[in-house]
Design a protein around this motif. Structure first.
Motif, short mmCIF file in Angstrom:
data_model
loop_
_atom_site.label_atom_id
_atom_site.label_comp_id
_atom_site.label_asym_id
_atom_site.label_seq_id
_atom_site.Cartn_x
_atom_site.Cartn_y
_atom_site.Cartn_z
N SER A 82 42.20 49.86 36.97
CA SER A 82 40.76 49.93 37.21
C SER A 82 40.06 48.67 36.70
CB SER A 82 40.16 51.16 36.51
OG SER A 82 40.67 52.34 37.07
N LEU A 83 39.06 48.22 37.47
CA LEU A 83 38.28 47.05 37.10
C LEU A 83 36.86 47.45 36.77
CD1 LEU A 83 39.40 44.71 40.04
CD2 LEU A 83 40.37 44.81 37.74
N ASP A 84 36.21 46.70 35.88
CA ASP A 84 34.78 46.86 35.70
C ASP A 84 34.08 45.72 36.45
OD1 ASP A 84 35.17 44.63 34.12
OD2 ASP A 84 34.66 45.60 32.23
N ALA A 85 32.76 45.64 36.36
CA ALA A 85 32.02 44.64 37.12
C ALA A 85 32.43 43.22 36.73
CB ALA A 85 30.52 44.84 36.92
N LEU A 86 32.68 43.00 35.44
CA LEU A 86 33.04 41.66 34.98
C LEU A 86 34.42 41.23 35.48
CD1 LEU A 86 31.69 41.78 31.31
CD2 LEU A 86 30.92 40.23 33.12
N THR A 87 35.41 42.09 35.34
CA THR A 87 36.75 41.72 35.80
C THR A 87 36.81 41.59 37.31
OG1 THR A 87 37.37 44.07 35.65
CG2 THR A 87 38.03 42.64 33.83
N GLU A 88 36.03 42.39 38.02
CA GLU A 88 36.02 42.28 39.48
C GLU A 88 35.43 40.93 39.91
OE1 GLU A 88 35.30 45.14 43.34
OE2 GLU A 88 34.65 45.80 41.36
N GLU A 89 34.35 40.50 39.26
CA GLU A 89 33.76 39.19 39.54
C GLU A 89 34.74 38.08 39.16
OE1 GLU A 89 30.57 36.26 40.30
OE2 GLU A 89 31.26 38.18 41.10
N PHE A 90 35.41 38.25 38.04
CA PHE A 90 36.41 37.27 37.59
C PHE A 90 37.48 37.06 38.66
CE2 PHE A 90 40.70 36.84 35.84
CZ PHE A 90 40.61 35.66 35.12
N PHE A 91 38.02 38.14 39.20
CA PHE A 91 39.08 38.01 40.21
C PHE A 91 38.53 37.47 41.53
CE2 PHE A 91 41.51 41.05 37.54
CZ PHE A 91 42.67 40.30 37.42
N ARG A 92 37.31 37.84 41.90
CA ARG A 92 36.74 37.38 43.15
C ARG A 92 36.57 35.86 43.15
NH1 ARG A 92 32.10 35.92 45.36
NH2 ARG A 92 30.91 36.14 43.43
N VAL A 93 35.98 35.33 42.07
CA VAL A 93 35.77 33.88 41.99
C VAL A 93 37.10 33.15 41.79
CG1 VAL A 93 34.63 32.02 40.72
CG2 VAL A 93 33.42 34.17 41.14
N SER A 94 37.99 33.72 40.99
CA SER A 94 39.30 33.09 40.77
C SER A 94 40.06 32.91 42.09
CB SER A 94 40.14 33.93 39.81
OG SER A 94 39.59 33.94 38.52
N LYS A 95 40.01 33.93 42.93
CA LYS A 95 40.73 33.84 44.20
C LYS A 95 40.04 32.84 45.14
CE LYS A 95 43.92 36.77 46.54
NZ LYS A 95 44.50 38.14 46.61
N GLU A 96 38.73 32.79 45.09
CA GLU A 96 37.98 31.82 45.90
C GLU A 96 38.39 30.40 45.54
OE1 GLU A 96 33.66 29.92 45.28
OE2 GLU A 96 33.60 32.10 45.56
#
Length: 331
Positions: A82-96
């Motif tokens: 499970s992800l929270d808002a911070l980890t989800e943003e972290f992965f989204r930008v990291s993949k970008e």
């Protein structure tokens, strides 16, 4: 017709506004976080230092590799998906950024960074051999991770994530967004050298930020400026290999690991400074640029709207600087 109620209401608002303006001051607040220090200055008639502490603690609970109970630590141990808002943003930008840099920025390089002794796993630094590197490379690559419906999906359970190449920049944005939500327009947030500046400083001028001169082994407290730039409503990050390195005989290995090879990057880059509207991307791209070298890095800089960069490089026996086409406006 003259309306006394409206007139005196306007006068009252003007008095309140003037009073608030007189009480506002530039508050400076510093302390430890994420294994480094933060230095924050903000113009306000309300002291938000306790809220800043709470924000930074909350951030670490999500994204600190050094906290064994953090969400990212539990994800690395496969105790939760499970992800929270911070980890989800972290992965989204990291993949970008991973996609935009051809994989030279990759937060899944954690096992190799730890093997070299530059990560959160504490052991004596050593030089991994090719067998160890090749074995660990099998578990590196953000293509082995998907994010869907607030969950992380690992195609390989041995994939682990390191956050320090982007988390400090992200935490700068996190605190900056808090100030913006409170209507504070003049502030500077610096965490471990990652910076976001908004509005003006106490002199009514743009914020002046020093870009470090690359002095080998220099620490957080001992720094000299290569140049000084002036910023407002922009982030700046500098990544370099002159502070953290591993020595074996006369050979030095910098901490900028190439995720594609598993070895420290060897190119002409000494440091990369990136200016961008948000700090999370300034941080991530500066890391990637150290790996890919100045020519490819500058091509990416010139292709991204709002991004400027300043590189310090080796050119034979000389040290030179390279600027993007629009960087000079900050000098």
């Amino acid at each position: 017709m003259f309306n006394r109620k409206i007139f005196w209401g306007i006068i009252a608002l003007a008095i309140i506004s003037a009073s608030c303006s007189r009480n506002a001051e530039y508050i400076k607040y510093s302390g430890p976080t994420q294994g480094t220090m933060f230095n924050i200055t903000y113009h306000s008639n309300v002291n938000y230092n306790k809220e800043i502490d709470s924000l930074l603690d909350n951030f670490c609970r999500s994204l600190s590799n050094y906290d064994s109970t953090s969400l990212i630590s539990r994800i690395n141990r496969n105790e939760t998906d499970s992800l929270d808002a911070l980890t989800e943003e972290f992965f989204r930008v990291s993949k970008e950024v991973w996609e935009n840099t051809g994989g030279t920025f990759d937060v899944s390089v954690a096992p190799i960074v730890n093997a070299w002794g530059f990560g959160w796993v504490r052991h004596e630094k050593h030089i991994p051999d090719s067998i160890e590197i090749n074995s660990l490379l099998q578990h590196v690559g953000l293509g082995k991770i998907d994010i869907a419906n607030g969950k992380i999906i690992k195609q390989d359970p041995d994939v682990q994530i390191i956050t320090n190449a982007i988390a400090q920049g992200m935490s700068v944005d996190y605190v900056s967004d808090f100030f913006k939500s409170k209507g504070i327009t003049d502030f500077l947030v610096e965490i471990g050298g990652e910076i976001y500046c908004s509005g003006k400083n106490a002199k009514g001028e743009n914020w002046k930020i020093g870009v470090d001169k690359p002095i080998e082994g220099s620490g957080y407290e001992y720094r000299e400026n290569q140049i000084v730039i002036q910023l407002s409503d922009m982030a700046v990050n500098t990544s370099g290999n002159y502070r953290k390195f591993l020595e074996e005989g006369e050979k030095k290995y910098g901490h900028s690991i190439n995720p594609l090879t598993g070895y420290p990057a060897e190119n002409e880059m000494i440091s990369a400074t990136v200016v961008y509207p948000d700090c999370i991307r300034a941080d991530a791209y500066a890391t990637a640029f150290m790996v890919m070298g100045s020519e490819k890095a500058m091509q990416i800089v010139e292709s991204i709207d709002g991004m400027e960069a300043y590189f310090i490089i080796h050119d034979g026996e000389e040290t030179k600087t390279v600027e993007s086409s629009g960087f000079r406006k900050y000098e």
